[in-house]
Design a protein around this motif. Structure first.
Motif, PDB file in Angstrom:
ATOM      1  N   ASP A 108       0.821  -1.190   0.000  1.00 47.15           N
ATOM      2  CA  ASP A 108       0.000   0.000   0.000  1.00 47.15           C
ATOM      3  C   ASP A 108       0.857   1.241   0.000  1.00 47.15           C
ATOM      4  O   ASP A 108       0.542   2.234  -0.612  1.00 47.15           O
ATOM      5  CB  ASP A 108      -0.920   0.020   1.212  1.00 47.15           C
ATOM      6  CG  ASP A 108      -2.262  -0.555   0.848  1.00 47.15           C
ATOM      7  OD1 ASP A 108      -2.655  -0.389  -0.313  1.00 47.15           O
ATOM      8  OD2 ASP A 108      -2.891  -1.162   1.707  1.00 47.15           O
TER       9      ASP A 108
ATOM     10  N   GLY B 156      -0.522   1.530  -3.194  1.00 46.65           N
ATOM     11  CA  GLY B 156      -1.878   1.255  -2.775  1.00 46.65           C
ATOM     12  C   GLY B 156      -2.273  -0.172  -3.021  1.00 46.65           C
ATOM     13  O   GLY B 156      -3.403  -0.475  -3.367  1.00 46.65           O
ATOM     14  N   GLY B 157      -1.385  -1.089  -2.831  1.00 47.92           N
ATOM     15  CA  GLY B 157      -1.807  -2.482  -2.781  1.00 47.92           C
ATOM     16  C   GLY B 157      -1.475  -3.296  -4.012  1.00 47.92           C
ATOM     17  O   GLY B 157      -1.961  -4.408  -4.143  1.00 47.92           O
TER      18      GLY B 157
ATOM     19  N   GLU C  13      -2.929  -4.339   5.139  1.00 40.38           N
ATOM     20  CA  GLU C  13      -2.977  -5.798   5.080  1.00 40.38           C
ATOM     21  C   GLU C  13      -2.118  -6.469   6.143  1.00 40.38           C
ATOM     22  O   GLU C  13      -1.906  -7.666   6.122  1.00 40.38           O
ATOM     23  CB  GLU C  13      -2.548  -6.263   3.687  1.00 40.38           C
ATOM     24  CG  GLU C  13      -3.554  -5.900   2.595  1.00 40.38           C
ATOM     25  CD  GLU C  13      -3.313  -4.516   2.007  1.00 40.38           C
ATOM     26  OE1 GLU C  13      -2.484  -3.765   2.556  1.00 40.38           O
ATOM     27  OE2 GLU C  13      -3.979  -4.186   1.011  1.00 40.38           O
TER      28      GLU C  13
ATOM     29  N   SER D  75      -8.708   2.561   3.001  1.00 41.01           N
ATOM     30  CA  SER D  75      -8.293   1.454   2.138  1.00 41.01           C
ATOM     31  C   SER D  75      -9.193   0.240   2.351  1.00 41.01           C
ATOM     32  O   SER D  75     -10.167   0.264   3.096  1.00 41.01           O
ATOM     33  CB  SER D  75      -6.850   1.061   2.453  1.00 41.01           C
ATOM     34  OG  SER D  75      -6.821   0.257   3.625  1.00 41.01           O
ATOM     35  N   ASN D  76      -8.780  -0.834   1.724  1.00 43.34           N
ATOM     36  CA  ASN D  76      -9.411  -2.134   1.909  1.00 43.34           C
ATOM     37  C   ASN D  76      -9.150  -2.660   3.320  1.00 43.34           C
ATOM     38  O   ASN D  76      -8.427  -2.068   4.102  1.00 43.34           O
ATOM     39  CB  ASN D  76      -8.848  -3.119   0.867  1.00 43.34           C
ATOM     40  CG  ASN D  76      -7.333  -3.224   0.961  1.00 43.34           C
ATOM     41  OD1 ASN D  76      -6.631  -2.228   0.958  1.00 43.34           O
ATOM     42  ND2 ASN D  76      -6.834  -4.437   1.062  1.00 43.34           N
TER      43      ASN D  76
ATOM     44  N   ASP E 268      -9.353  -5.288  -3.364  1.00 43.20           N
ATOM     45  CA  ASP E 268      -8.377  -4.265  -2.968  1.00 43.20           C
ATOM     46  C   ASP E 268      -8.664  -2.929  -3.640  1.00 43.20           C
ATOM     47  O   ASP E 268      -7.771  -2.265  -4.153  1.00 43.20           O
ATOM     48  CB  ASP E 268      -6.931  -4.711  -3.258  1.00 43.20           C
ATOM     49  CG  ASP E 268      -5.915  -3.773  -2.601  1.00 43.20           C
ATOM     50  OD1 ASP E 268      -6.325  -2.852  -1.874  1.00 43.20           O
ATOM     51  OD2 ASP E 268      -4.708  -3.955  -2.845  1.00 43.20           O
TER      52      ASP E 268
ATOM     53  N   ASP F 178      -9.062   0.277  -2.845  1.00 41.05           N
ATOM     54  CA  ASP F 178      -8.900   1.366  -1.884  1.00 41.05           C
ATOM     55  C   ASP F 178      -9.714   2.578  -2.304  1.00 41.05           C
ATOM     56  O   ASP F 178      -9.817   2.885  -3.492  1.00 41.05           O
ATOM     57  CB  ASP F 178      -7.429   1.811  -1.830  1.00 41.05           C
ATOM     58  CG  ASP F 178      -6.514   0.731  -1.304  1.00 41.05           C
ATOM     59  OD1 ASP F 178      -6.849   0.124  -0.279  1.00 41.05           O
ATOM     60  OD2 ASP F 178      -5.456   0.500  -1.919  1.00 41.05           O
TER      61      ASP F 178
ATOM     62  N   LYS G  53      -9.924   3.655  -6.702  1.00 38.87           N
ATOM     63  CA  LYS G  53      -9.411   2.560  -7.523  1.00 38.87           C
ATOM     64  C   LYS G  53     -10.493   1.851  -8.328  1.00 38.87           C
ATOM     65  O   LYS G  53     -10.225   1.327  -9.401  1.00 38.87           O
ATOM     66  CB  LYS G  53      -8.747   1.524  -6.609  1.00 38.87           C
ATOM     67  CG  LYS G  53      -7.303   1.796  -6.241  1.00 38.87           C
ATOM     68  CD  LYS G  53      -6.778   0.573  -5.499  1.00 38.87           C
ATOM     69  CE  LYS G  53      -5.348   0.719  -5.064  1.00 38.87           C
ATOM     70  NZ  LYS G  53      -4.913  -0.482  -4.305  1.00 38.87           N
TER      71      LYS G  53
HETATM   72 CA    CA Z   1      -4.941  -1.527  -0.546  1.00 42.52          CA
END
Ligand code: CA
Length: 701
Positions: free
Chosen positions: A8, A12-13, A208, A283-284, A329, A331, A356
């Protein structure tokens, strides 16, 4: 699991699919001028920045717009390099601030520079030495820092190790330093802080990693914590008696707090002086499997959401969740821009957001209610957003119930942290868009921390996949007014000016000025290296300058060939500053597509078992050194041309003992001698393969 924390912070993942793949992840306008009076309310406060660029995206409204107009559609042809400054950085993706003729910006390790705006003379440099303070954390968030905040006569920077530091703008000396997330958590900081009403607002990265995330406000004078808002619920004891957290907790199941809830605020924080609020994008979740987090169908609040908070207390005001029960994911941590738009004849105070997931949202920021939402690119996971319920209408198999799904966009996002810009003169929002599709597959253990889906590499059956674009989006009509197609996926952020120009750098090394109304290319400068940062502008005396940090990388290596724009780690990074009639000459830099000089020792015998074991271990290295040893200009070298990797002993001293820790290479204390030898075998195998290929190609000519 540690690796995922890096993701991230970078982009961002992205890239977790790569880790999972090898089983590692256990752990308009109105055309033109008329638009101004019809769409945008120019009252209240002046929109955008003027001689100073005092905030990350120009102003509190996050417009990335400047009122300066000396450089305009009619004069931009005279724009030339005023000065440049080559920088010893592993990555540059930030946006400089300009205050009273001084530029303040950060490098990839959160080193802060103060530079004279007219000359490029270095005034001071602050090195936070994260490697010394928190060596265990420097493995996270390599090469990602997006800038500083300024206010009350201080410069503020969030560090990779989680500290927030205030600096004296005259000398760079530390005025105070505070822990935002604690030394023993895996959270890091990659985003720029925000300054608002004598407070510094800061989030973190690392959704995460199995943590509960928060955004915090610190006293700008002392660094003392003023308030903290957790974006997700804690244990029943922590949640009891707090109506907001009780509401959120009702949307989670299965002792969620034991696995971590995520919801980091890793980039977007927008300040609303009129309503005295702060908007955050989250975010997620940490646990990607929605059937594990909330088998009863709860939305797992406040992940993938925009949340409005009271600026004085941090108390919840409203939320709008863009991706309920996210498993992709997606975000919602991206920049949020405020404006007053006239929609259906009524003036609305809105928040504009392109997360996203590929939908462009216009929210009523007074109430948090959805006004409109449309796809701004190729989006297949949902058909549309139901305006009555505010919820996405997902397409069949969107949660890959059948076990396999080809979908757009990817966890990289249709838009990520690259700044968007809004011009009140055109009524258009200029958005860096990325098109990419990929296969998602169900994981064997949906409860694991990490993605529920994966793919070895993005699948790109669409000719436009792997390419980006600059889109001029009309937020009132919810459609594109124009679009500039780019060759590269991973590009820079946008800036708009009252000269009716939009500036954006691209991954191919071109820095361009477009006509804000038509998208016509009016000016172009080749920077000699790919650009990921966003430009800004300022004036000193009667001269306007435009500056941009150039140097490809950031999170690029995690996506392998898809983002290979032909750059090398060895290419320099630099700050470029332009003005009318600028005559400076750019120093040379490593040309694009310079071949990797693969080093091979033909006498060396390689054991295939070691090579295979080393390949698995190497997954811990891909985020910086590149997928399948293929460096793509990221924050670390292509190991196939590394002298250090030619010898197991020197590799050991770097990987285990931390010989290059000051350069940003973290030590891996738990790695054994045998494991380093296996990684060595894998690197040697890859270098030999490339050398053979290069020799075969040379023989053809
Ligand atoms: Ca993320």
């Amino acid at each position: 699991m540690r690796l995922k924390a890096v993701l991230d912070a970078f982009v961002g993942g992205v890239g977790a699919m790569l880790l999972l793949a090898v089983g590692y992840l256990v752990e308009a306008p109105q055309s033109a001028a008329a638009a101004t009076s019809i769409h945008v309310d120019p009252l209240s406060q002046p929109i955008g920045a003027a001689e100073n660029w005092p905030a990350h995206n120009a102003d509190a409204d996050e417009t990335a717009f400047s009122r300066l107009d000396q450089i305009s559609t009619t004069t931009v042809g005279r724009l030339g390099l005023a000065w440049s400054m080559d920088l010893p950085e592993i990555s540059l993706e930030g946006t400089p601030l300009a205050v009273d003729g001084v530029l303040y910006f950060t490098g990839g390790q959160a080193t802060v520079y103060a530079v004279e705006g007219v000359s490029g003379k270095l005034l001071w440099k602050y090195d936070p030495q994260s490697w010394k303070f928190y060596p265990q954390k420097i493995g996270f968030a390599l090469g990602a820092n997006r800038g500083v905040a300024y206010g009350d006569g201080r410069v503020y920077v969030g560090l990779r190790d989680g500290r927030l530091v205030a600096l004296d703008p005259k000398s760079g000396s530390v005025l105070w330093s505070t822990e935002t997330v604690g030394a023993n958590t895996p959270e890091v900081i990659s985003g720029a802080p925000r300054f608002f009403k004598h407070k510094v607002i800061m989030g973190s990265s690392g959704a995460e990693t199995g943590i509960r995330c928060a955004v915090s406000a610190f006293d700008a004078a002392t660094g003392k914590l003023v308030w903290r808002f957790y974006t997700t619920p804690g244990t029943p004891e922590q949640t009891r008696g707090d109506p907001t957290m009780e509401m959120a907790a009702a949307t989670w199941d299965n002792e969620y707090w034991k696995k971590g809830t995520g919801g980091v605020v890793w980039d977007g924080i927008t300040l609303d002086a009129g309503l005295n609020r702060i908007y955050i994008g989250t975010s997620n979740s940490a646990t990607s499997g929605s059937e594990i987090r909330s088998p009863r169908g709860g939305d797992t609040l406040f992940t993938a959401s925009v949340v409005a908070l009271d600026a004085d207390t941090g108390k919840y005001v409203w939320h709008y969740q863009e991706t309920p029960r996210d498993i992709w994911d997606f975000d919602s941590a991206m920049q949020m821009t405020l404006a007053n738009l006239v929609i259906d004849g009524t003036k609305r105070e809105v928040l504009m957001h392109a997360p996203k997931n590929g939908f462009f949202y216009v929210l009523d920021r007074v109430t948090g209610k959805l006004i409109s939402a449309e796809k701004f690119g190729k989006v297949t996971w949902a058909d549309h957003i139901d305006l009555k319920t505010g919820r996405p209408v997902e397409t069949p198999n969107a949660r890959y119930e059948s076990g396999d799904l080809l979908m757009w966009p990817t966890p990289l996002g249709a838009h990520s942290w690259q700044s968007q810009a809004f011009s009140p003169r055109t009524g258009l929002l200029y958005l860096p868009y990325m098109q990419l599709g990929m296969h998602m597959k169900r994981a064997e253990d949906p409860g694991q921390i990490g993605y529920n889906g994966m793919s070895i590499r993005p699948y790109a059956p669409d000719p436009l996949d792997g390419k980006g674009a600059l889109i001029a989006w009309d937020p009132v009509r919810q459609k594109a007014a124009w679009k500039v197609q780019l060759d590269t996926l991973w590009n820079g952020g946008a800036m708009a000016t009252a000269g009716d120009l939009v500036f954006e750098g691209a991954g191919d090394g071109n820095f361009s000025a477009y006509d804000a109304r038509t998208g016509g290319t009016l000016w172009r400068f080749y920077a000699g290296m790919g650009i990921n940062g966003a430009p800004m502008t300022y004036s000193v005396g009667d001269r306007q300058y435009v500056a941009v940090l150039a140097g490809y990388g950031g999170g690029a290596p995690a996506w392998g060939e898809t983002v290979d724009a032909g750059w090398s780690y060895k290419g320099q990074r630099r700050l470029l500053t332009f003005a009318l009639d600028g005559k400076a000459v750019l120093p040379p830099s490593r040309p694009r597509f310079t071949p990797v000089k693969a080093l091979d020792d033909p006498s060396l015998k390689l054991d295939p078992a070691d090579v295979a074991a080393g390949e698995k271990l190497y997954m811990r290295c891909v985020l910086c050194h590149g997928v399948e040893l293929h460096g793509v200009g990221g924050p670390a070298p292509d190991l196939r041309e590394s002298q250090i990797a030619l010898h197991p002993n020197s590799l050991w001293s770097v990987v285990h003992e931390g010989a290059l820790i000051q350069n940003g290479m973290p030590p891996f204390a738990n790695i054994t001698r045998d494991q380093v030898n296996q990684i060595y075998a894998y690197i040697r195998f890859g270098a030999r393969k490339l050398a053979a290929k290069q020799q075969a190609e040379a023989a053809k000519h």
